[in-house]
Design a protein around this motif. Structure first.
Motif, PDB file in Angstrom:
ATOM      1  N   GLU A   1       0.857  -1.087   0.012  1.00 40.81           N
ATOM      2  CA  GLU A   1      -0.198   0.059   0.102  1.00 40.81           C
ATOM      3  C   GLU A   1       1.013   1.121   0.135  1.00 40.81           C
ATOM      4  O   GLU A   1       0.678   2.137  -0.848  1.00 40.81           O
ATOM      5  N   LYS A   2       2.020   1.316   0.872  1.00 42.47           N
ATOM      6  CA  LYS A   2       2.940   2.401   0.869  1.00 42.47           C
ATOM      7  C   LYS A   2       3.483   2.568  -0.389  1.00 42.47           C
ATOM      8  O   LYS A   2       3.616   3.712  -0.820  1.00 42.47           O
ATOM      9  N   GLU A   3       3.857   1.547  -1.308  1.00 40.30           N
ATOM     10  CA  GLU A   3       4.301   1.723  -2.609  1.00 40.30           C
ATOM     11  C   GLU A   3       3.486   2.330  -3.457  1.00 40.30           C
ATOM     12  O   GLU A   3       3.871   3.367  -4.043  1.00 40.30           O
ATOM     13  N   LEU A   4       2.074   1.742  -3.569  1.00 40.90           N
ATOM     14  CA  LEU A   4       1.318   2.591  -4.416  1.00 40.90           C
ATOM     15  C   LEU A   4       0.805   4.043  -3.929  1.00 40.90           C
ATOM     16  O   LEU A   4       0.638   4.728  -4.960  1.00 40.90           O
ATOM     17  N   MET A   5       0.840   4.431  -2.652  1.00 38.36           N
ATOM     18  CA  MET A   5       0.932   5.698  -2.124  1.00 38.36           C
ATOM     19  C   MET A   5       1.829   6.503  -2.751  1.00 38.36           C
ATOM     20  O   MET A   5       1.533   7.396  -3.390  1.00 38.36           O
ATOM     21  N   GLN A   6       2.998   5.949  -2.651  1.00 35.85           N
ATOM     22  CA  GLN A   6       4.274   6.677  -3.128  1.00 35.85           C
ATOM     23  C   GLN A   6       4.164   6.953  -4.820  1.00 35.85           C
ATOM     24  O   GLN A   6       4.488   7.970  -5.193  1.00 35.85           O
ATOM     25  N   ARG A   7       3.790   5.761  -5.406  1.00 41.96           N
ATOM     26  CA  ARG A   7       3.478   5.925  -6.746  1.00 41.96           C
ATOM     27  C   ARG A   7       2.653   7.016  -7.131  1.00 41.96           C
ATOM     28  O   ARG A   7       2.963   8.017  -7.986  1.00 41.96           O
ATOM     29  N   ALA A   8       1.456   7.274  -6.519  1.00 43.37           N
ATOM     30  CA  ALA A   8       0.504   8.218  -6.687  1.00 43.37           C
ATOM     31  C   ALA A   8       1.095   9.698  -6.543  1.00 43.37           C
ATOM     32  O   ALA A   8       0.836  10.537  -7.306  1.00 43.37           O
ATOM     33  N   LEU A   9       2.007   9.940  -5.527  1.00 39.24           N
ATOM     34  CA  LEU A   9       2.660  10.987  -5.180  1.00 39.24           C
ATOM     35  C   LEU A   9       3.657  11.374  -6.328  1.00 39.24           C
ATOM     36  O   LEU A   9       3.867  12.337  -6.778  1.00 39.24           O
ATOM     37  N   ASP A  10       4.596  10.302  -6.618  1.00 36.16           N
ATOM     38  CA  ASP A  10       5.593  10.671  -7.654  1.00 36.16           C
ATOM     39  C   ASP A  10       5.161  10.922  -8.925  1.00 36.16           C
ATOM     40  O   ASP A  10       5.739  11.869  -9.642  1.00 36.16           O
ATOM     41  N   GLU A  11       3.814  10.522  -9.368  1.00 39.86           N
ATOM     42  CA  GLU A  11       3.309  10.648 -10.670  1.00 39.86           C
ATOM     43  C   GLU A  11       2.216  11.949 -10.566  1.00 39.86           C
ATOM     44  O   GLU A  11       1.539  11.851 -11.560  1.00 39.86           O
ATOM     45  N   ASN A  12       2.025  12.203  -9.462  1.00 39.94           N
ATOM     46  CA  ASN A  12       0.913  13.163  -9.315  1.00 39.94           C
ATOM     47  C   ASN A  12      -0.609  12.471  -9.928  1.00 39.94           C
ATOM     48  O   ASN A  12      -0.933  13.214 -10.628  1.00 39.94           O
ATOM     49  N   SER A  13      -0.755  11.447  -9.474  1.00 37.80           N
ATOM     50  CA  SER A  13      -1.641  10.565 -10.096  1.00 37.80           C
ATOM     51  C   SER A  13      -2.902  10.041  -9.156  1.00 37.80           C
ATOM     52  O   SER A  13      -2.858  10.063  -8.002  1.00 37.80           O
ATOM     53  N   VAL A  14      -3.636   9.110  -9.805  1.00 37.12           N
ATOM     54  CA  VAL A  14      -4.687   8.335  -9.221  1.00 37.12           C
ATOM     55  C   VAL A  14      -4.490   6.923  -9.560  1.00 37.12           C
ATOM     56  O   VAL A  14      -4.120   6.633 -10.560  1.00 37.12           O
TER      57      VAL A  14
END
Length: 121
Positions: free
Chosen positions: A87-100
Motif C-alpha cells: 500500500e505504501k508503495e502504491l501511495m508513493q507511486r501516486a505521489l511521484d506521478e501526481n496521479s490516481v
C-alpha cells in the motif's frame, strides 16, 4: 550555474473509497450492480484529490456515487490503520506521478450489499 533546490511539493496522497454505479462502457463484470474502488489520489488537500479522482472516473465511463475519505498516510497511521508495504508503495507511486492509483476494485452483485463505510485495513 547552480541548480536551484527543488521546491517541496505540497501534494499529499489521500486514501479514498469510491462507490460506483453502472454505466455503459464502465468495464465492470457482467451482472455487477456497481463496485467499490480503493484509490490513492494525490492532491494539495483531500477535496482536490476527490475532485480529480471523480473527474478521472467519469472520463473512464464510470458513475461515481459516493466518496469516503480516510486521510493521508500519516493520518491513517495515527488512527491505528495497518498499512502494508505494498500500500505504501502504491501511495508513493501516486505521489511521484501526481496521479490516481486504483489499488483494489470489488464489484457488487444483486445478492450482495456494499460493505458500507468501514475503515480500510
Amino acid at each position: 550555474m547552480t541548480d536551484k533546490p527543488k521546491k517541496k511539493s505540497r501534494q499529499q496522497v489521500y486514501t479514498l473509497l469510491i462507490e460506483v454505479g453502472r454505466k455503459d462502457g464502465d468495464g465492470l463484470p457482467k451482472g455487477a450492480t456497481g463496485a467499490a474502488l480503493m484509490v490513492y489520489a494525490s492532491g494539495v488537500d483531500e477535496a482536490e484529490a476527490v475532485r480529480e479522482t471523480v473527474a478521472i472516473l467519469k472520463q473512464a465511463d464510470m458513475a461515481p456515487l459516493d466518496v469516503t475519505g480516510y486521510g493521508t498516510l500519516q493520518e491513517r497511521l495515527e488512527q491505528g490503520h495497518d498499512i502494508s508495504d505494498e500500500e505504501k508503495e502504491l501511495m508513493q507511486r501516486a505521489l511521484d506521478e501526481n496521479s490516481v492509483v486504483v489499488a483494489q476494485m470489488t464489484p457488487f452483485f444483486e445478492d450482495q450489499k456494499p460493505a458500507g463505510k468501514g475503515r480500510p485495513n
